[in-house]
Scaffold this motif. Structure first.
Motif, PDB file in Angstrom:
ATOM      1  N   ASP A   1       1.511  -1.774   0.125  1.00 23.58           N
ATOM      2  CA  ASP A   1      -0.696  -0.015  -0.032  1.00 23.58           C
ATOM      3  C   ASP A   1       1.170   0.703  -0.214  1.00 23.58           C
ATOM      4  O   ASP A   1       0.408   1.973  -0.566  1.00 23.58           O
ATOM      5  CB  ASP A   1      -1.130  -0.282   1.284  1.00 23.58           C
ATOM      6  CG  ASP A   1      -2.611  -1.088   0.987  1.00 23.58           C
ATOM      7  OD1 ASP A   1      -2.453  -1.192  -0.100  1.00 23.58           O
ATOM      8  OD2 ASP A   1      -3.163  -1.213   2.006  1.00 23.58           O
TER       9      ASP A   1
ATOM     10  N   ARG B   1       1.595   2.258  -4.106  1.00 22.13           N
ATOM     11  CA  ARG B   1       0.742   2.232  -4.170  1.00 22.13           C
ATOM     12  C   ARG B   1       0.083   4.352  -3.806  1.00 22.13           C
ATOM     13  O   ARG B   1      -0.033   5.016  -4.940  1.00 22.13           O
ATOM     14  CB  ARG B   1      -0.399   1.512  -4.157  1.00 22.13           C
ATOM     15  CG  ARG B   1      -2.252   1.482  -4.566  1.00 22.13           C
ATOM     16  CD  ARG B   1      -3.233   1.067  -4.420  1.00 22.13           C
ATOM     17  NE  ARG B   1      -2.852   1.382  -2.376  1.00 22.13           N
ATOM     18  CZ  ARG B   1      -4.337   2.153  -1.982  1.00 22.13           C
ATOM     19  NH1 ARG B   1      -4.066   3.060  -3.047  1.00 22.13           N
ATOM     20  NH2 ARG B   1      -4.438   2.233  -0.953  1.00 22.13           N
ATOM     21  N   GLN B   2       0.205   4.390  -2.635  1.00 20.49           N
ATOM     22  CA  GLN B   2       0.547   5.676  -2.423  1.00 20.49           C
ATOM     23  C   GLN B   2       1.156   6.472  -2.576  1.00 20.49           C
ATOM     24  O   GLN B   2       1.477   7.499  -3.439  1.00 20.49           O
ATOM     25  CB  GLN B   2      -0.165   5.547  -0.886  1.00 20.49           C
ATOM     26  CG  GLN B   2      -1.410   5.069  -0.393  1.00 20.49           C
ATOM     27  CD  GLN B   2      -1.904   5.143   1.037  1.00 20.49           C
ATOM     28  OE1 GLN B   2      -0.914   4.807   1.878  1.00 20.49           O
ATOM     29  NE2 GLN B   2      -3.067   5.484   1.626  1.00 20.49           N
TER      30      GLN B   2
ATOM     31  N   GLY C   1       3.380   4.062   7.566  1.00 25.16           N
ATOM     32  CA  GLY C   1       2.704   3.453   5.727  1.00 25.16           C
ATOM     33  C   GLY C   1       1.652   5.353   5.398  1.00 25.16           C
ATOM     34  O   GLY C   1       2.163   6.152   4.965  1.00 25.16           O
ATOM     35  N   THR C   2       1.431   5.629   7.236  1.00 25.50           N
ATOM     36  CA  THR C   2       0.537   7.013   7.431  1.00 25.50           C
ATOM     37  C   THR C   2       1.913   7.986   7.293  1.00 25.50           C
ATOM     38  O   THR C   2       1.655   8.904   6.911  1.00 25.50           O
ATOM     39  CB  THR C   2       0.087   6.626   8.980  1.00 25.50           C
ATOM     40  OG1 THR C   2      -0.779   5.074   8.327  1.00 25.50           O
ATOM     41  CG2 THR C   2      -0.564   7.655   8.815  1.00 25.50           C
TER      42      THR C   2
ATOM     43  N   ILE D   1       3.451   8.542   3.525  1.00 27.07           N
ATOM     44  CA  ILE D   1       2.227   9.477   2.843  1.00 27.07           C
ATOM     45  C   ILE D   1       1.830  11.201   3.612  1.00 27.07           C
ATOM     46  O   ILE D   1       2.695  11.850   2.783  1.00 27.07           O
ATOM     47  CB  ILE D   1       0.912   8.354   2.329  1.00 27.07           C
ATOM     48  CG1 ILE D   1       0.287   9.010   1.658  1.00 27.07           C
ATOM     49  CG2 ILE D   1       0.044   8.636   3.976  1.00 27.07           C
ATOM     50  CD1 ILE D   1       1.196   8.610   0.293  1.00 27.07           C
TER      51      ILE D   1
ATOM     52  N   ARG E   1      -8.442   4.001   9.781  1.00 24.74           N
ATOM     53  CA  ARG E   1      -7.244   4.270  10.966  1.00 24.74           C
ATOM     54  C   ARG E   1      -6.172   5.052  10.928  1.00 24.74           C
ATOM     55  O   ARG E   1      -5.329   5.589  11.433  1.00 24.74           O
ATOM     56  CB  ARG E   1      -6.979   2.767  10.857  1.00 24.74           C
ATOM     57  CG  ARG E   1      -5.435   2.195  11.628  1.00 24.74           C
ATOM     58  CD  ARG E   1      -4.791   1.588  11.016  1.00 24.74           C
ATOM     59  NE  ARG E   1      -4.766   1.059   9.848  1.00 24.74           N
ATOM     60  CZ  ARG E   1      -3.339   1.777   8.769  1.00 24.74           C
ATOM     61  NH1 ARG E   1      -2.628   2.591   9.480  1.00 24.74           N
ATOM     62  NH2 ARG E   1      -3.277   1.477   7.625  1.00 24.74           N
ATOM     63  N   GLN E   2      -6.027   5.391   9.520  1.00 23.87           N
ATOM     64  CA  GLN E   2      -5.041   6.807   9.262  1.00 23.87           C
ATOM     65  C   GLN E   2      -5.316   7.719   9.650  1.00 23.87           C
ATOM     66  O   GLN E   2      -4.432   8.938  10.024  1.00 23.87           O
ATOM     67  CB  GLN E   2      -4.826   6.630   8.524  1.00 23.87           C
ATOM     68  CG  GLN E   2      -3.913   4.698   7.310  1.00 23.87           C
ATOM     69  CD  GLN E   2      -3.025   5.835   5.775  1.00 23.87           C
ATOM     70  OE1 GLN E   2      -3.988   5.840   5.054  1.00 23.87           O
ATOM     71  NE2 GLN E   2      -2.073   5.273   5.986  1.00 23.87           N
TER      72      GLN E   2
ATOM     73  N   GLU F   1      -4.891   8.040  14.013  1.00 20.36           N
ATOM     74  CA  GLU F   1      -3.590   8.088  14.199  1.00 20.36           C
ATOM     75  C   GLU F   1      -2.605   9.397  14.111  1.00 20.36           C
ATOM     76  O   GLU F   1      -2.099  10.074  14.133  1.00 20.36           O
ATOM     77  CB  GLU F   1      -2.543   7.677  12.864  1.00 20.36           C
ATOM     78  CG  GLU F   1      -2.527   6.085  13.556  1.00 20.36           C
ATOM     79  CD  GLU F   1      -1.464   5.441  11.938  1.00 20.36           C
ATOM     80  OE1 GLU F   1      -0.848   5.209  11.767  1.00 20.36           O
ATOM     81  OE2 GLU F   1      -2.330   4.328  11.784  1.00 20.36           O
ATOM     82  N   LEU F   2      -3.249  10.765  12.691  1.00 18.39           N
ATOM     83  CA  LEU F   2      -2.800  11.806  12.704  1.00 18.39           C
ATOM     84  C   LEU F   2      -3.998  12.655  13.574  1.00 18.39           C
ATOM     85  O   LEU F   2      -3.102  13.850  13.493  1.00 18.39           O
ATOM     86  CB  LEU F   2      -3.885  12.094  11.263  1.00 18.39           C
ATOM     87  CG  LEU F   2      -2.002  12.720  10.376  1.00 18.39           C
ATOM     88  CD1 LEU F   2      -1.747  11.605  10.051  1.00 18.39           C
ATOM     89  CD2 LEU F   2      -2.359  13.632   9.627  1.00 18.39           C
TER      90      LEU F   2
ATOM     91  N   THR G   1      -5.696   7.736  -0.342  1.00 20.82           N
ATOM     92  CA  THR G   1      -4.897   8.889   0.068  1.00 20.82           C
ATOM     93  C   THR G   1      -5.250  10.260  -0.212  1.00 20.82           C
ATOM     94  O   THR G   1      -3.957  10.861   0.046  1.00 20.82           O
ATOM     95  CB  THR G   1      -4.116   8.318  -1.754  1.00 20.82           C
ATOM     96  OG1 THR G   1      -3.767   7.298  -2.027  1.00 20.82           O
ATOM     97  CG2 THR G   1      -2.522   8.493  -1.629  1.00 20.82           C
TER      98      THR G   1
ATOM     99  N   ILE H   1      -5.705  11.207   3.423  1.00 21.26           N
ATOM    100  CA  ILE H   1      -4.695  10.998   4.560  1.00 21.26           C
ATOM    101  C   ILE H   1      -3.752  12.349   3.818  1.00 21.26           C
ATOM    102  O   ILE H   1      -2.832  13.542   5.289  1.00 21.26           O
ATOM    103  CB  ILE H   1      -4.155  10.123   4.765  1.00 21.26           C
ATOM    104  CG1 ILE H   1      -2.758   9.958   6.503  1.00 21.26           C
ATOM    105  CG2 ILE H   1      -3.690   9.587   3.303  1.00 21.26           C
ATOM    106  CD1 ILE H   1      -3.766  10.058   6.854  1.00 21.26           C
ATOM    107  N   CYS H   2      -3.609  12.788   2.683  1.00 17.69           N
ATOM    108  CA  CYS H   2      -2.627  13.881   1.975  1.00 17.69           C
ATOM    109  C   CYS H   2      -3.416  15.180   2.960  1.00 17.69           C
ATOM    110  O   CYS H   2      -2.662  16.171   3.666  1.00 17.69           O
ATOM    111  CB  CYS H   2      -2.289  13.434   0.953  1.00 17.69           C
ATOM    112  SG  CYS H   2      -1.406  12.304  -0.162  1.00 17.69           S
TER     113      CYS H   2
END
Lengths: 253, 253
Positions: A103, A106-107, A237-238, A241, B106-107, B110-111, B238, B241-242
């Motif tokens: 992943d 990919r990201q 992964g987080t 990205i 999830r991501q 985390e942020l 993606t 999260i960005c």
């Protein structure tokens, strides 16, 4: 031209040209998986527009002129060469467990990374990856091509073989910006790093347990600036990205 | 104090306290899944440090004082109340297909996101989600608690029920910054948006096919600024999260 192509992205089919897909007399003859996917899954018909990406900046705008069983024939209408991104981002990412890197590849590709450098790190968990590196590399390359197709990124990243932190360092170009993600008290925000006109940005992302003291010392000697990506312990992964997103916004715009 | 706790994160076990885990005479009596995981998988022993998070900013620093079959007993040593983040980020995310929202929850957790608002959008693909919303909500809540434990985020996000774009808009507080991810020519970079001292930042992320013209018009009327997250068509996860990473760097620091 590029803008016009991007405007119509959501209605455009895309395929990825590998080296064995030659353009012969203005035609591409797709076979195998790409052809099957276009004809059976996406059900393209004669007259549909298809973009062929070569991963090295060229976008061929084509039109379907034949769907014959296992072969799809595309007629090239025009080729557009998209300039290489002005800034090359190299993400050194500590290999996560299992398939976690898939992943990430990919990201990072969707965002337009130039180099992906999977790292062995002391606190990482990379049992059984070293001898499977070849299979992993093949898989990552396929995932990255798929992500180029999905996102319309015409420049596929270079994916390096997994390597140690200090071997990665030795291959980075001199004179670039070097950042390392940290939770420590000495880390600064990416925003507060001096704006630079450097065209090479390296960003190191450690495992959840963090880089070891030895790795941090090596990074410091090599001019890496410790930066903070937020107050919490993100998964690899987080963090990867987020690091690329924030670095693109700071150095790539 | 908070800094010291964060420094030792990687060696600290964490559990998430639901409302039915009372602190009785300075002790937590863990049962069920949390207890089984701590004792059987992580193999905690008497004397190990465990942090108990309640998802509302409190971190209980505890010590294991008993591991008896299916019950783990923790003695509270001190409680730390971590202030709510100064800026509340609300991510309106167009529901992706299948289980795609799971990793997004999830991501974003985390942020340190404050609100996650799954959106039905015209070009999205949300077949069969509406009648399964309750099951999905339960799953997202568990994923978010796990992500709080893993990352040490003491503030669990509020996850709203899936809703339409215009219903989400009606619930946003007045006076905040409102951004919408776009690939169009009128989109600006997040860096170039005026710095604001607003404490509510809403960020809308559309499906891969983009928001519809109707949704874009509603967003424009509601004061959303179209921003660009890069030149390529990112997947919803993606992009989300960005968007949060870049917005945190711009407005949250």
């Amino acid at each position: 031209m590029v803008n016009r192509i991007r405007q119509t992205m959501s209605r455009t089919y895309r395929v990825f040209a590998t080296d064995d897909l030659p353009l012969e007399e203005g035609m591409f003859h797709l076979q195998g998986e790409e052809s099957r996917h276009l004809s059976r899954v996406l059900r393209v018909r004669v007259g549909n527009a298809v973009e062929v990406l070569d991963g090295r900046g060229t976008i061929f705008r084509t039109e379907v002129v034949g769907v014959n069983g296992r072969v799809v024939v595309l007629k090239n209408l025009e080729s557009v060469q998209v300039a290489k991104p002005r800034v090359a981002f190299d993400l050194g990412v500590s290999l996560p467990k299992g398939g976690g890197m898939d992943d990430i590849v990919r990201q990072l590709t969707e965002l337009g990374v130039s180099f992906i450098s999977p790292l062995f790190s002391e606190h990482g968990d990379v049992a059984n990856v070293e001898h499977r590196a070849e299979a992993k590399m093949g898989k990552w390359s396929r995932i990255s091509s798929e992500a180029c197709k999905q996102s319309g990124n015409p420049w596929a990243p270079v994916i390096r073989e997994p390597r140690s932190f200090d071997r990665w360092l030795r291959e980075l170009p001199a004179g670039g910006v070097r950042l390392i993600g940290c939770l420590g008290a000495n880390a600064v925000s990416v925003s507060s790093v001096s704006k630079s006109f450097a065209t090479d940005i390296a960003f190191a992302i450690g495992p959840e347990g963090g880089f070891s003291e030895v790795e941090k010392a090596i990074a410091e000697d090599a001019g890496f600036v410790p930066v903070c990506l937020g107050p919490h312990t993100m998964k690899v992964g987080t963090a990867a990205i987020c690091a690329l997103a924030v670095a693109c916004e700071k150095f790539g715009v």
